[in-house]
Design a protein around this motif. Structure first.
Motif, PDB file in Angstrom:
ATOM      1  N   SER A  30       0.868  -1.169   0.000  1.00 58.92           N
ATOM      2  CA  SER A  30       0.000   0.000   0.000  1.00 58.92           C
ATOM      3  C   SER A  30       0.910   1.226   0.000  1.00 58.92           C
ATOM      4  O   SER A  30       1.833   1.301   0.827  1.00 58.92           O
ATOM      5  CB  SER A  30      -0.928  -0.004   1.230  1.00 58.92           C
ATOM      6  OG  SER A  30      -1.995   0.882   1.020  1.00 58.92           O
ATOM      7  N   GLY A 124     -12.434  -1.425   3.315  1.00 60.39           N
ATOM      8  CA  GLY A 124     -13.195  -0.183   3.257  1.00 60.39           C
ATOM      9  C   GLY A 124     -13.507   0.222   1.832  1.00 60.39           C
ATOM     10  O   GLY A 124     -14.578   0.765   1.551  1.00 60.39           O
ATOM     11  N   THR A 125     -12.549  -0.073   0.939  1.00 65.93           N
ATOM     12  CA  THR A 125     -12.777   0.217  -0.486  1.00 65.93           C
ATOM     13  C   THR A 125     -14.026  -0.495  -0.991  1.00 65.93           C
ATOM     14  O   THR A 125     -14.882   0.094  -1.652  1.00 65.93           O
ATOM     15  CB  THR A 125     -11.553  -0.207  -1.307  1.00 65.93           C
ATOM     16  OG1 THR A 125     -10.441   0.618  -0.965  1.00 65.93           O
ATOM     17  CG2 THR A 125     -11.818  -0.126  -2.795  1.00 65.93           C
ATOM     18  N   TYR A 151     -10.794  10.594   1.504  1.00 65.44           N
ATOM     19  CA  TYR A 151     -10.412   9.336   0.873  1.00 65.44           C
ATOM     20  C   TYR A 151     -11.398   8.269   1.302  1.00 65.44           C
ATOM     21  O   TYR A 151     -11.723   8.150   2.486  1.00 65.44           O
ATOM     22  CB  TYR A 151      -9.001   8.938   1.300  1.00 65.44           C
ATOM     23  CG  TYR A 151      -8.497   7.636   0.712  1.00 65.44           C
ATOM     24  CD1 TYR A 151      -8.377   6.495   1.502  1.00 65.44           C
ATOM     25  CD2 TYR A 151      -8.125   7.548  -0.619  1.00 65.44           C
ATOM     26  CE1 TYR A 151      -7.897   5.299   0.968  1.00 65.44           C
ATOM     27  CE2 TYR A 151      -7.651   6.357  -1.163  1.00 65.44           C
ATOM     28  CZ  TYR A 151      -7.551   5.232  -0.353  1.00 65.44           C
ATOM     29  OH  TYR A 151      -7.081   4.050  -0.890  1.00 65.44           O
ATOM     30  N   HIS A 152     -11.865   7.514   0.308  1.00 68.16           N
ATOM     31  CA  HIS A 152     -12.869   6.487   0.605  1.00 68.16           C
ATOM     32  C   HIS A 152     -12.451   5.154   0.000  1.00 68.16           C
ATOM     33  O   HIS A 152     -13.283   4.327  -0.355  1.00 68.16           O
ATOM     34  CB  HIS A 152     -14.231   6.896   0.052  1.00 68.16           C
ATOM     35  CG  HIS A 152     -14.703   8.243   0.524  1.00 68.16           C
ATOM     36  ND1 HIS A 152     -15.212   8.458   1.788  1.00 68.16           N
ATOM     37  CD2 HIS A 152     -14.716   9.451  -0.096  1.00 68.16           C
ATOM     38  CE1 HIS A 152     -15.530   9.726   1.925  1.00 68.16           C
ATOM     39  NE2 HIS A 152     -15.246  10.359   0.805  1.00 68.16           N
ATOM     40  N   SER A 164      -5.473  10.915   1.657  1.00 68.53           N
ATOM     41  CA  SER A 164      -4.600   9.833   2.103  1.00 68.53           C
ATOM     42  C   SER A 164      -3.420   9.641   1.144  1.00 68.53           C
ATOM     43  O   SER A 164      -2.801  10.609   0.716  1.00 68.53           O
ATOM     44  CB  SER A 164      -5.403   8.531   2.261  1.00 68.53           C
ATOM     45  OG  SER A 164      -4.573   7.488   2.732  1.00 68.53           O
ATOM     46  N   ASN A 218      -8.160  11.874   6.280  1.00 72.28           N
ATOM     47  CA  ASN A 218      -7.245  11.571   5.171  1.00 72.28           C
ATOM     48  C   ASN A 218      -6.688  12.807   4.485  1.00 72.28           C
ATOM     49  O   ASN A 218      -6.092  12.711   3.423  1.00 72.28           O
ATOM     50  CB  ASN A 218      -7.958  10.678   4.152  1.00 72.28           C
ATOM     51  CG  ASN A 218      -8.157   9.286   4.711  1.00 72.28           C
ATOM     52  OD1 ASN A 218      -7.183   8.547   4.912  1.00 72.28           O
ATOM     53  ND2 ASN A 218      -9.385   8.926   5.033  1.00 72.28           N
ATOM     54  N   ASP A 246     -19.080   7.731   5.668  1.00 76.14           N
ATOM     55  CA  ASP A 246     -17.965   6.786   5.638  1.00 76.14           C
ATOM     56  C   ASP A 246     -17.281   6.784   7.009  1.00 76.14           C
ATOM     57  O   ASP A 246     -16.461   7.650   7.303  1.00 76.14           O
ATOM     58  CB  ASP A 246     -16.980   7.190   4.536  1.00 76.14           C
ATOM     59  CG  ASP A 246     -15.775   6.254   4.486  1.00 76.14           C
ATOM     60  OD1 ASP A 246     -14.972   6.387   3.540  1.00 76.14           O
ATOM     61  OD2 ASP A 246     -15.627   5.413   5.396  1.00 76.14           O
ATOM     62  N   VAL A 248     -15.381   4.338   8.087  1.00 74.72           N
ATOM     63  CA  VAL A 248     -14.312   3.323   8.078  1.00 74.72           C
ATOM     64  C   VAL A 248     -13.251   3.672   9.102  1.00 74.72           C
ATOM     65  O   VAL A 248     -12.748   2.812   9.829  1.00 74.72           O
ATOM     66  CB  VAL A 248     -13.708   3.180   6.666  1.00 74.72           C
ATOM     67  CG1 VAL A 248     -12.413   2.376   6.688  1.00 74.72           C
ATOM     68  CG2 VAL A 248     -14.713   2.520   5.726  1.00 74.72           C
ATOM     69  N   MET A 249     -12.894   4.947   9.192  1.00 75.40           N
ATOM     70  CA  MET A 249     -11.867   5.350  10.162  1.00 75.40           C
ATOM     71  C   MET A 249     -12.491   5.771  11.494  1.00 75.40           C
ATOM     72  O   MET A 249     -11.982   5.466  12.567  1.00 75.40           O
ATOM     73  CB  MET A 249     -11.039   6.510   9.604  1.00 75.40           C
ATOM     74  CG  MET A 249      -9.867   6.902  10.475  1.00 75.40           C
ATOM     75  SD  MET A 249      -8.957   8.318   9.862  1.00 75.40           S
ATOM     76  CE  MET A 249      -8.140   7.654   8.428  1.00 75.40           C
ATOM     77  N   LYS A 274     -11.847  -1.217   9.302  1.00 72.95           N
ATOM     78  CA  LYS A 274     -10.755  -1.071  10.258  1.00 72.95           C
ATOM     79  C   LYS A 274     -11.084  -1.751  11.593  1.00 72.95           C
ATOM     80  O   LYS A 274     -10.985  -2.971  11.717  1.00 72.95           O
ATOM     81  CB  LYS A 274     -10.392   0.406  10.413  1.00 72.95           C
ATOM     82  CG  LYS A 274      -9.785   1.019   9.127  1.00 72.95           C
ATOM     83  CD  LYS A 274      -9.371   2.433   9.339  1.00 72.95           C
ATOM     84  CE  LYS A 274      -9.042   3.115   8.021  1.00 72.95           C
ATOM     85  NZ  LYS A 274      -7.657   2.907   7.582  1.00 72.95           N
ATOM     86  N   GLU A 407      -2.237  12.060   7.103  1.00 74.87           N
ATOM     87  CA  GLU A 407      -2.773  10.886   7.787  1.00 74.87           C
ATOM     88  C   GLU A 407      -3.103  11.247   9.230  1.00 74.87           C
ATOM     89  O   GLU A 407      -2.711  12.297   9.733  1.00 74.87           O
ATOM     90  CB  GLU A 407      -1.754   9.745   7.757  1.00 74.87           C
ATOM     91  CG  GLU A 407      -1.454   9.206   6.371  1.00 74.87           C
ATOM     92  CD  GLU A 407      -2.656   8.541   5.687  1.00 74.87           C
ATOM     93  OE1 GLU A 407      -2.596   8.325   4.470  1.00 74.87           O
ATOM     94  OE2 GLU A 407      -3.656   8.249   6.378  1.00 74.87           O
TER      95      GLU A 407
HETATM   96  P1  KE4 Z   1      -9.324   0.127   2.848  1.00 77.90           P
HETATM   97  O1  KE4 Z   1      -9.747  -0.276   1.472  1.00 77.90           O
HETATM   98  O2  KE4 Z   1      -7.901   0.647   2.869  1.00 77.90           O
HETATM   99  O3  KE4 Z   1      -9.572  -0.954   3.905  1.00 77.90           O
HETATM  100  O4  KE4 Z   1     -10.256   1.342   3.331  1.00 77.90           O
HETATM  101  C1  KE4 Z   1     -10.362   2.473   2.510  1.00 77.90           C
HETATM  102  C2  KE4 Z   1     -10.824   3.652   3.350  1.00 77.90           C
HETATM  103  C3  KE4 Z   1     -12.132   4.060   3.268  1.00 77.90           C
HETATM  104  N1  KE4 Z   1     -12.584   5.116   3.992  1.00 77.90           N
HETATM  105  C4  KE4 Z   1     -11.765   5.784   4.827  1.00 77.90           C
HETATM  106  C5  KE4 Z   1     -12.303   6.943   5.607  1.00 77.90           C
HETATM  107  C6  KE4 Z   1     -10.415   5.393   4.964  1.00 77.90           C
HETATM  108  O5  KE4 Z   1      -9.599   6.077   5.799  1.00 77.90           O
HETATM  109  C7  KE4 Z   1      -9.926   4.306   4.220  1.00 77.90           C
HETATM  110  C8  KE4 Z   1      -8.477   3.840   4.283  1.00 77.90           C
HETATM  111  N2  KE4 Z   1      -7.605   4.597   5.116  1.00 77.90           N
HETATM  112  C9  KE4 Z   1      -6.215   4.586   4.745  1.00 77.90           C
HETATM  113  C10 KE4 Z   1      -5.455   5.426   5.758  1.00 77.90           C
HETATM  114  N3  KE4 Z   1      -5.690   6.806   5.610  1.00 77.90           N
HETATM  115  C11 KE4 Z   1      -5.663   3.205   4.641  1.00 77.90           C
HETATM  116  C12 KE4 Z   1      -4.159   3.121   4.654  1.00 77.90           C
HETATM  117  C13 KE4 Z   1      -3.607   2.708   3.313  1.00 77.90           C
HETATM  118  O6  KE4 Z   1      -4.161   3.143   2.264  1.00 77.90           O
HETATM  119  O7  KE4 Z   1      -2.601   1.973   3.321  1.00 77.90           O
END
Ligand code: KE4
Length: 434
Positions: A30, A124-125, A151-152, A164, A218, A246, A248-249, A274, A407
């Motif tokens: 990543s 989260g993606t 960032y999502h 992010s 992010n 969202d 996720v965080m 997360k 971050e």
């Molecule tokens: P993942 O696909 O990385 O599990 O989640 C995406 C995502 C979705 N929504 C929010 C608010 C998020 O912060 C994230 C992912 N966060 C990043 C850190 N800022 C993941 C770290 C990385 O990309 O390695």
């Protein structure tokens, strides 16, 4: 293992990085882990325990990344490890429903009052990508609104003006995203309801939904200003669009029920991730029954996943949420977060360093600037060079921070008084050397 003059040795990390770069793009799985924005090489981690990480050279660090948020209980929490080991002993994946998924679903639904049903995915993606498809399926509309610097995850339509790693790498809109897809994403400014309203006045009847980080994490941490989230709720109601929050965080991070509980705003759909996976790959999206019933196999919106609801990840998530529900856990977490942030502010003021800290609950970020940071533009105007220097100095002191000013930093339940005091000593030493 400390090198001469107490300088950390990183021989094995450097070698590991060279090896990794031969077979993995940038040596990382990543991008933000590559620490390019701060001009450092990544540490290769051997193990974690509680609030600590050890790199492959045996150096110990106080960890404020926590795997980018999931490790709110700290590394290798006994109850999480035990739950995962017990689940693994019964098999790792069946591609069939298990009762544990229902138990976790009930826990997640209990946490988020606006949620009546939930579906588990692996990241989260996937959660946000699926939520957008559901919003489009529910409304028959194509456009979505997101915010600059938020960032999502890395699905095509959301890699537009993203935060992010996309911000850190300077590619807020990624190559490979077809222009036709990017055109379906309208971008507004965070904390600027007027920028949202103008998009709706122009295209409102085509907007399926608004997706927002209820506390931006992010672009660094940026809190929603008074009325911002409710304003999004109101404009979505006015135009018949869905509000997708969202979490996720922020879910289980800023409050057990996330920012939507903290700020009392009701989404149509919620994405989380997360923490609910306890460090294993698990995320989710959920909402009102009327919307969630549109998902296959009940309805016309398709969404699927081989490992969705994976038994080991579900076990880790269940164990994590059950510990978080124990009395006093959040009181201690937020107390120590406040202790740390107040201490850093005090030290920066004593040393005359222009440092702005944005904090919500147990997440915070540092901006080397003296102005308020309320959106992406102001976050971007903070001093990147000073941040990079601070990151390097803190790592030399044995404190592991996120290698990007865009971050967030995270506390775990293991960051106790002594750890906070030690961290503040490292902050004082680092700021003095800037
Ligand atoms: P993942 O696909 O990385 O599990 O989640 C995406 C995502 C979705 N929504 C929010 C608010 C998020 O912060 C994230 C992912 N966060 C990043 C850190 N800022 C993941 C770290 C990385 O990309 O390695």
């Amino acid at each position: 293992m400390q090198g001469k003059n107490n300088v950390l040795t990183m021989v094995r990390s450097e070698e590991a990085f060279l090896q990794a770069q031969e077979v993995i793009p940038g040596g990382v799985d990543s991008p933000v882990r590559a620490a390019l924005a701060v001009g450092a090489n990544p540490l290769f981690i051997e193990r974690g325990e509680g609030c600590y990480l050890w790199d492959v050279d045996g150096n110990r660090y106080i960890d404020y990344v926590g795997s980018w948020g999931p490790l709110i209980l700290g590394h290798a929490h006994p109850k999480v490890i035990d739950a995962v080991c017990r689940a693994a002993g019964k098999g790792t994946s069946f591609g069939a429903p298990t009762e544990a998924e229902t138990l976790l679903a009930r826990e997640v639904i209990d946490a988020f009052p606006a949620m009546e049903m939930v579906r588990f995915v692996n990241s989260g993606t996937e959660a946000t990508m699926s939520a957008l498809r559901l919003a489009r399926g529910a409304t028959g509309r194509d456009l979505i609104v997101k915010f600059e610097g938020c960032y999502h995850g890395h699905s095509d339509g959301l890699l537009v003006a993203a935060g992010s790693g996309a911000l850190t790498m300077g590619t807020p809109t990624s190559a490979g995203v077809p222009a036709a897809v990017a055109r379906q994403t309208l971008v507004a400014r965070y904390n600027d309801l007027e920028s949202v309203r103008s998009l709706f006045q122009a295209r409102g009847s085509d907007i399926a939904g608004v997706i927002v980080e209820p506390v931006a994490g992010n672009m660094g941490v940026v809190a929603p200003q008074e009325g911002f989230l409710q304003g999004l709720r109101d404009v979505c109601d006015e135009y018949g669009s869905l509000l997708i929050i969202d979490e996720v965080m922020t879910g289980f991070r800023v409050a057990y029920g996330g920012a939507q509980v903290l700020f009392d705003v009701e989404p149509d759909l919620t994405c989380c991730g997360k923490i609910i996976g306890g460090g294993l790959p698990l995320a989710a999206f959920g909402g009102k029954r009327a919307y969630m019933s549109l998902l296959a196999p009940l309805g016309p919106v398709y969404q699927a996943g081989t490992l969705s609801g994976n038994p080991l990840a579900v076990a880790a998530g269940l164990a994590t949420l059950r510990v978080l529900k124990e009395p006093g856990v959040y009181d201690g977490l937020f107390l120590h977060a406040d202790m740390l942030v107040d201490g850093i502010r005090r030290i920066a003021a004593q040393q005359g360093v222009a440092l702005r800290i944005n904090q919500v609950g147990a997440m915070f970020s540092l901006f080397f600037t003296d102005g308020e940071v309320t959106d992406y533009e102001r976050a971007s105007s903070s001093d990147a060079g000073l941040f990079a220097r601070f990151y390097a100095l803190m790592r030399e002191e044995g404190v592991y921070c996120a290698p990007s000013r865009f971050e967030s930093l995270f506390l775990s339940c293991c960051h106790d008084d002594a750890v906070i005091e030690k961290t503040l000593e490292c902050v004082a030493a680092s700021l003095a050397k800037l």
